[in-house]
Motif scaffolding. Structure first.
Motif, PDB file in Angstrom:
ATOM      1  N   HIS A  22      50.398  51.620 103.800  1.00  0.00           N
ATOM      2  CA  HIS A  22      49.350  50.604 103.948  1.00  0.00           C
ATOM      3  C   HIS A  22      48.544  50.521 102.675  1.00  0.00           C
ATOM      4  CE1 HIS A  22      50.192  50.092 108.171  1.00  0.00           C
ATOM      5  NE2 HIS A  22      50.137  51.403 108.339  1.00  0.00           N
ATOM      6  N   THR A  23      48.346  49.314 102.177  1.00  0.00           N
ATOM      7  CA  THR A  23      47.563  49.139 100.954  1.00  0.00           C
ATOM      8  C   THR A  23      46.470  48.116 101.202  1.00  0.00           C
ATOM      9  OG1 THR A  23      49.370  47.691 100.305  1.00  0.00           O
ATOM     10  CG2 THR A  23      49.204  49.793  99.156  1.00  0.00           C
ATOM     11  N   PHE A  24      45.424  48.205 100.404  1.00  0.00           N
ATOM     12  CA  PHE A  24      44.316  47.238 100.458  1.00  0.00           C
ATOM     13  C   PHE A  24      43.791  47.036 101.879  1.00  0.00           C
ATOM     14  CE2 PHE A  24      46.539  45.722  96.521  1.00  0.00           C
ATOM     15  CZ  PHE A  24      45.567  46.174  95.652  1.00  0.00           C
ATOM     16  N   GLU A  25      43.603  48.159 102.610  1.00  0.00           N
ATOM     17  CA  GLU A  25      42.992  48.033 103.926  1.00  0.00           C
ATOM     18  C   GLU A  25      41.559  47.534 103.770  1.00  0.00           C
ATOM     19  OE1 GLU A  25      44.987  51.332 106.723  1.00  0.00           O
ATOM     20  OE2 GLU A  25      44.767  51.854 104.615  1.00  0.00           O
ATOM     21  N   VAL A  26      40.956  47.911 102.632  1.00  0.00           N
ATOM     22  CA  VAL A  26      39.676  47.317 102.240  1.00  0.00           C
ATOM     23  C   VAL A  26      39.979  46.437 101.029  1.00  0.00           C
ATOM     24  CG1 VAL A  26      37.362  47.776 101.386  1.00  0.00           C
ATOM     25  CG2 VAL A  26      38.459  49.379 102.981  1.00  0.00           C
ATOM     26  N   PRO A  27      39.676  45.153 101.099  1.00  0.00           N
ATOM     27  CA  PRO A  27      40.050  44.282  99.976  1.00  0.00           C
ATOM     28  C   PRO A  27      39.307  44.661  98.696  1.00  0.00           C
ATOM     29  CG  PRO A  27      38.726  43.092 101.599  1.00  0.00           C
ATOM     30  CD  PRO A  27      39.040  44.423 102.197  1.00  0.00           C
ATOM     31  N   PRO A  28      40.000  44.633  97.563  1.00  0.00           N
ATOM     32  CA  PRO A  28      39.332  44.935  96.304  1.00  0.00           C
ATOM     33  C   PRO A  28      38.383  43.791  95.943  1.00  0.00           C
ATOM     34  CG  PRO A  28      41.526  44.109  95.896  1.00  0.00           C
ATOM     35  CD  PRO A  28      41.391  44.225  97.394  1.00  0.00           C
ATOM     36  N   ASP A  29      37.291  44.091  95.280  1.00  0.00           N
ATOM     37  CA  ASP A  29      36.359  43.037  94.873  1.00  0.00           C
ATOM     38  C   ASP A  29      36.689  42.624  93.449  1.00  0.00           C
ATOM     39  OD1 ASP A  29      34.403  41.248  94.527  1.00  0.00           O
ATOM     40  OD2 ASP A  29      32.722  42.670  94.687  1.00  0.00           O
ATOM     41  N   LEU A  30      37.167  41.407  93.308  1.00  0.00           N
ATOM     42  CA  LEU A  30      37.611  40.961  91.999  1.00  0.00           C
ATOM     43  C   LEU A  30      36.659  39.950  91.388  1.00  0.00           C
ATOM     44  CD1 LEU A  30      41.245  40.351  93.197  1.00  0.00           C
ATOM     45  CD2 LEU A  30      40.475  42.326  91.903  1.00  0.00           C
ATOM     46  N   THR A  31      35.511  39.753  92.051  1.00  0.00           N
ATOM     47  CA  THR A  31      34.648  38.665  91.589  1.00  0.00           C
ATOM     48  C   THR A  31      34.193  38.867  90.151  1.00  0.00           C
ATOM     49  OG1 THR A  31      33.017  39.830  92.914  1.00  0.00           O
ATOM     50  CG2 THR A  31      33.737  37.691  93.729  1.00  0.00           C
ATOM     51  N   LYS A  32      34.076  40.142  89.714  1.00  0.00           N
ATOM     52  CA  LYS A  32      33.635  40.358  88.332  1.00  0.00           C
ATOM     53  C   LYS A  32      34.789  40.712  87.400  1.00  0.00           C
ATOM     54  CE  LYS A  32      28.915  41.619  89.517  1.00  0.00           C
ATOM     55  NZ  LYS A  32      29.090  41.925  90.970  1.00  0.00           N
ATOM     56  N   GLU A  33      35.983  40.869  87.987  1.00  0.00           N
ATOM     57  CA  GLU A  33      37.129  41.293  87.164  1.00  0.00           C
ATOM     58  C   GLU A  33      37.618  40.144  86.297  1.00  0.00           C
ATOM     59  OE1 GLU A  33      39.427  44.117  87.439  1.00  0.00           O
ATOM     60  OE2 GLU A  33      37.913  45.276  88.541  1.00  0.00           O
ATOM     61  N   LYS A  34      38.138  40.520  85.147  1.00  0.00           N
ATOM     62  CA  LYS A  34      38.832  39.532  84.332  1.00  0.00           C
ATOM     63  C   LYS A  34      40.320  39.679  84.625  1.00  0.00           C
ATOM     64  CE  LYS A  34      38.081  39.040  79.994  1.00  0.00           C
ATOM     65  NZ  LYS A  34      37.518  38.328  78.867  1.00  0.00           N
ATOM     66  N   ILE A  35      40.880  38.774  85.358  1.00  0.00           N
ATOM     67  CA  ILE A  35      42.315  38.870  85.581  1.00  0.00           C
ATOM     68  C   ILE A  35      43.014  37.584  85.186  1.00  0.00           C
ATOM     69  CG2 ILE A  35      42.565  40.668  87.350  1.00  0.00           C
ATOM     70  CD1 ILE A  35      42.242  38.487  89.433  1.00  0.00           C
ATOM     71  N   HIS A  36      44.191  37.770  84.651  1.00  0.00           N
ATOM     72  CA  HIS A  36      45.075  36.668  84.287  1.00  0.00           C
ATOM     73  C   HIS A  36      44.472  35.711  83.282  1.00  0.00           C
ATOM     74  CE1 HIS A  36      48.301  37.995  86.638  1.00  0.00           C
ATOM     75  NE2 HIS A  36      47.452  38.291  87.587  1.00  0.00           N
ATOM     76  N   ALA A  37      45.220  34.701  83.010  1.00  0.00           N
ATOM     77  CA  ALA A  37      45.005  33.934  81.797  1.00  0.00           C
ATOM     78  C   ALA A  37      43.693  33.175  81.755  1.00  0.00           C
ATOM     79  CB  ALA A  37      46.154  32.958  81.622  1.00  0.00           C
ATOM     80  N   THR A  38      43.219  32.780  82.923  1.00  0.00           N
ATOM     81  CA  THR A  38      42.055  31.910  82.888  1.00  0.00           C
ATOM     82  C   THR A  38      40.764  32.698  82.698  1.00  0.00           C
ATOM     83  OG1 THR A  38      42.164  31.992  85.270  1.00  0.00           O
ATOM     84  CG2 THR A  38      42.939  29.984  84.227  1.00  0.00           C
ATOM     85  N   ALA A  39      40.860  34.005  82.694  1.00  0.00           N
ATOM     86  CA  ALA A  39      39.651  34.830  82.583  1.00  0.00           C
ATOM     87  C   ALA A  39      38.914  34.548  81.276  1.00  0.00           C
ATOM     88  CB  ALA A  39      40.012  36.294  82.665  1.00  0.00           C
TER      89      ALA A  39
END
Lengths: 261, 527
Positions: free
Chosen positions: B510-527
């Motif tokens: 089981h993974t991500f039973e608690v969703p990660p908070d990505l609101t401040k993360e820089k992910i992927h190209a549009t970051a």
């Protein structure tokens, strides 16, 4: 062991020019004006593709040679450029327009079925062709055309002749330099009537009569095959077109008609 | 196996599972077995074509082989492989605990094996298996079909149901279960391409179901949808079939685009170039796939206006496809490239898919297609995009994510050998088919004229080489899963990015039973 022998044979021939000389690797230029146009179109697009391929693969191979970690190349940071994206959308679009122009004119010519001097009704059967010369009032010439390659050649008991699977008992005969219209239909399943060298392919569909035409510039024997899967013996219903002089055609017709009486 | 995972050897675990990783693995194993079966059919075909003359099988059985080869490879090998990858990867790429509809997920997998069992059983029926090609053109597939056609129709119905359920699940998952901050334009390309593919599937699988149902009616209930004698229209079948069939080829290739868009940036150590243009290009390819179907039918005798429309529309697809290729090359440009097995397969994909794209452009030109249509040129074209396109990308994906899936590293040397044999074998098989096609060899023939003999022998030898390399692939995967070198790091590849590389290796049950908070993360190209 036979496979092994064949394999070494293939390796040998692969690197000799012999293979390329003996085997046709490209579309035939065609013995009709339309066929020649199709060939030119095919070559034009092929060379455009080769050119684009050379540029794209050239850049890619350069990158694979020099922009590697093992050479200590540090990755750059760019990942977007609207102007570049616009350029490589617009340029291919313009190239496509350049292709569409000659393609359209050739297509219109293929579809120009008017003013044919001879009409031949071609009917596909499992697994043979029937030809019917539509003559108006006078007696129609009609006959079936079957594969004439003997079973013994197909099942490898006798040696195969050079026209193996491309020969029929009764060929369709047309005069040279004459616009002949083929009306194509089928009696059972869908077939397709294809003679590459005279630039003609059209599906033979039960319940439909398709039209196509050819005007062959050179006397000779042209061979083709059925190109739509039509059952077990789909590979065994060839087409043989004999293009002859006007005089010979008239003689052939006379002989055929008297045969019919 | 990590915590909470039931025993791997218990049958009920696999039968009742609702876990996206279990279901993903089952899809992938199922696909591998179908790939071997479909490959065996291909070997029979190439063995018969090794020399002119009929040697091993009769013409009717030959047609059964080509039909089943097509059906098994498309519906049994390629599509389930991508669905398996979607099941495994989409939740861990978007930070979701599982698929949105886990029970339906179980059902969409478990109806597949019976469907293929039924399809394969037709081989042993009186009259033999379907012998009308995977395209099943009427009336060869209706009035003139063997009795087993009814089983073919039922199998296609089940496959359609499975695909539709799978796609609804994927759409629901992507739309509802993204972690906070995982906006649409931050999703990995693989997720994007699958979202679009799932919409295509939902749109066209019912069309295929309609086509085969009309076949069923014609065969058993005396209707005449496709029979000219009863006022029907055999060409109607082709229009309906290709209205499904053309989007279907993009269903097969779009997830491959997604895989390649993950792998090339990783081994270039650079962000994917032109992320948003990749998304738009994928969407426009998907849209255009609905308006080009009749380019498969240039020779049926359409009016010239229809012919021109389908020609122009088809040519236009080259534009967004070109954009994708240019973007991948730009991603590699000035990167720091390394050539591990997944990257080798991705580069193989890029080269060979582009060649397949070129022959596709040539085929789109209607007047020239009058000469190419239904010849080996077409066979060469679609194997360049299906095998070197879809299958190479699946192979790349398996090598790329296998360490994450099972916590073990595959044998790199064997992987590279696998690539080189596949690449060489593939080209020996299919490149000469361009030549024989142009020279006049029709497709779907069990025997051929002498002038095609040399290239056909070459093709067969290439096919045997390619076939062998797939056994090597199978061995490498199984050996890795059983006894590969354990890997511990979360991130297997130095240049990799994405949520799937933030979870432990092997991925816990089981993974991500608690969703990660990505609101401040820089992910992927549009970051």
């Amino acid at each position: 062991m036979k496979i092994l022998k064949n394999f070494s044979l293939i390796l040998l021939t692969m690197f000799s020019t012999n293979l390329w000389a003996q085997n046709q690797v490209n579309m035939s230029g065609g013995f009709t004006d339309v066929g020649a146009e199709i060939y030119d179109l095919h070559m034009l697009i092929l060379w455009i593709c080769v050119a684009i391929g050379a540029i794209v693969f050239g850049i890619m191979f350069y990158s694979m040679m020099f922009h590697t970690k093992s050479r200590g190349h540090k990755p750059a940071d760019f990942h977007e450029s609207t102007s570049v994206e616009i350029i490589w959308t617009v340029i291919p679009f313009l190239i496509l327009i350049g292709m569409a122009v000659p393609a359209t004119s050739t297509l219109l010519e293929i579809y120009d079925n008017d003013n044919a001097e001879i009409d031949i009704l071609v009917t596909g059967y499992q697994w043979k062709w029937k030809y019917e010369y539509l003559e108006g009032d006078s007696q129609n010439i009609e006959f079936y055309s079957n594969l004439s390659t003997p079973q013994s050649e197909i099942y490898n008991t006798t040696e195969k002749n050079e026209n193996y699977l491309l020969e029929v008992d009764e060929p369709v005969v047309i005069p040279v330099n004459t616009k002949v219209r083929f009306l194509i239909t089928a009696n059972d399943v869908i077939h397709s009537w294809w003679v590459p060298e005279i630039g003609v392919k059209k599906d033979a569909i039960p319940g439909f009569i398709n039209e196509t035409w050819s005007k062959v510039n050179e006397e000779g024997i042209y061979r083709g095959q059925c190109t739509e899967l039509c059952g077990a013996y789909h590979g065994f219903m060839p087409i043989e077109v004999h293009v002859v002089s006007q005089e010979e055609y008239a003689l052939w017709k006379q002989a055929k008609q008297s045969q019919g009486d | 196996m990590s915590d909470h995972a039931p025993s791997a050897t218990s049958l009920s675990r696999w039968l009742y599972t609702t876990n996206h990783k279990d279901i993903g693995s089952m899809y992938l194993w199922f696909s591998l077995s179908m790939f071997i079966l479909g490959g065996a059919f291909a070997m029979v075909i190439r063995a018969e074509l090794f020399q002119p003359g009929m040697q091993l099988i009769d013409p009717n059985f030959y047609n059964q082989m080509t039909t089943l080869h097509g059906l098994v490879m498309i519906f049994g090998a390629i599509m389930p492989a991508f669905v398996g990858l979607a099941n495994w990867l989409i939740p861990i790429m978007i930070g979701a605990p599982d698929m949105a509809l886990p029970r339906m997920n179980n059902w969409s997998f478990w109806i597949l094996p019976p469907a293929f069992l039924m399809l394969a059983s037709t081989l042993f029926m009186e009259g033999g298996a379907p012998a009308f090609g995977w395209t099943a053109y009427a009336p060869l597939s209706t009035t003139y079909a063997p009795p087993s056609v009814t089983f073919f129709i039922f199998a296609v119905h089940i496959l359609g149901v499975s695909s539709i359920m799978g796609s609804i699940n994927i759409i629901a998952t992507i739309m509802n279960m993204r972690a906070p901050g995982m906006t649409y334009m931050k999703m990995p390309m693989f997720v994007w391409t699958w979202l679009i593919t799932a919409f295509l599937l939902v749109a066209v699988m019912p069309v295929l179901a309609g086509a085969v149902t009309m076949m069923l009616m014609d065969i058993h209930f005396n209707t005449s949808f496709f029979s000219a004698a009863g006022g029907g229209d055999p060409v109607l079948y082709q229009h309906i079939f290709w209205f499904f069939g053309h989007p279907e080829v993009y269903i097969i290739i779009l997830p491959a685009f997604g895989v390649i868009s993950e792998i090339i940036p990783t081994f270039s150590r650079k962000t994917l170039f032109g992320y948003s243009s990749m998304v738009y290009a994928t969407a426009s390819i998907a849209f255009m796939s609905f308006i080009v179907w009749a380019h498969h039918m240039y020779t049926v005798g359409m009016p010239v206006a229809g012919e021109l429309f389908f020609m122009y529309a088809t040519m236009l697809i080259a534009v967004p496809t070109g954009v994708k290729v240019f973007n991948w090359v730009s991603t590699m440009w000035r990167g720091a490239l390394t050539f591990e097995t997944p990257m080798l397969f991705a580069i193989g994909f890029l080269i060979l898919f582009t060649i397949g794209g070129f022959s596709g452009l040539m085929l789109s030109i209607a007047p020239a297609d009058f000469q190419y249509h239904d010849t080996y040129f077409v066979v060469a074209h679609f194997h360049y995009v299906m095998v070197a396109g879809a299958v190479f990308s699946i192979t790349a994906a398996v090598y790329y994510w296998l360490p994450k899936m099972c916590g073990r590293m595959y044998n790199e040397t064997m992987g590279k050998v696998n690539f080189w044999i596949s690449f060489v074998g593939f080209n020996i098989t299919f490149f000469p088919q361009h030549f024989v096609g142009l020279a006049g060899m029709p497709r779907r023939v069990p025997d051929y004229a002498l002038q095609f003999a040399d290239f056909n022998m070459m093709s067969s030898i290439g096919a045997f080489i390619y076939g062998m390399s797939q056994l090597l692939f199978m061995y490498n995967v199984i050996a890795t899963v059983i006894a590969g070198k354990p890997v511990e790091e979360n991130k297997t590849w130095e240049g990799a990015s994405g949520l799937e590389w933030t979870i432990p290796t092997p991925a816990p049950y089981h993974t991500f039973e608690v969703p990660p908070d990505l609101t401040k993360e820089k992910i992927h190209a549009t970051a």
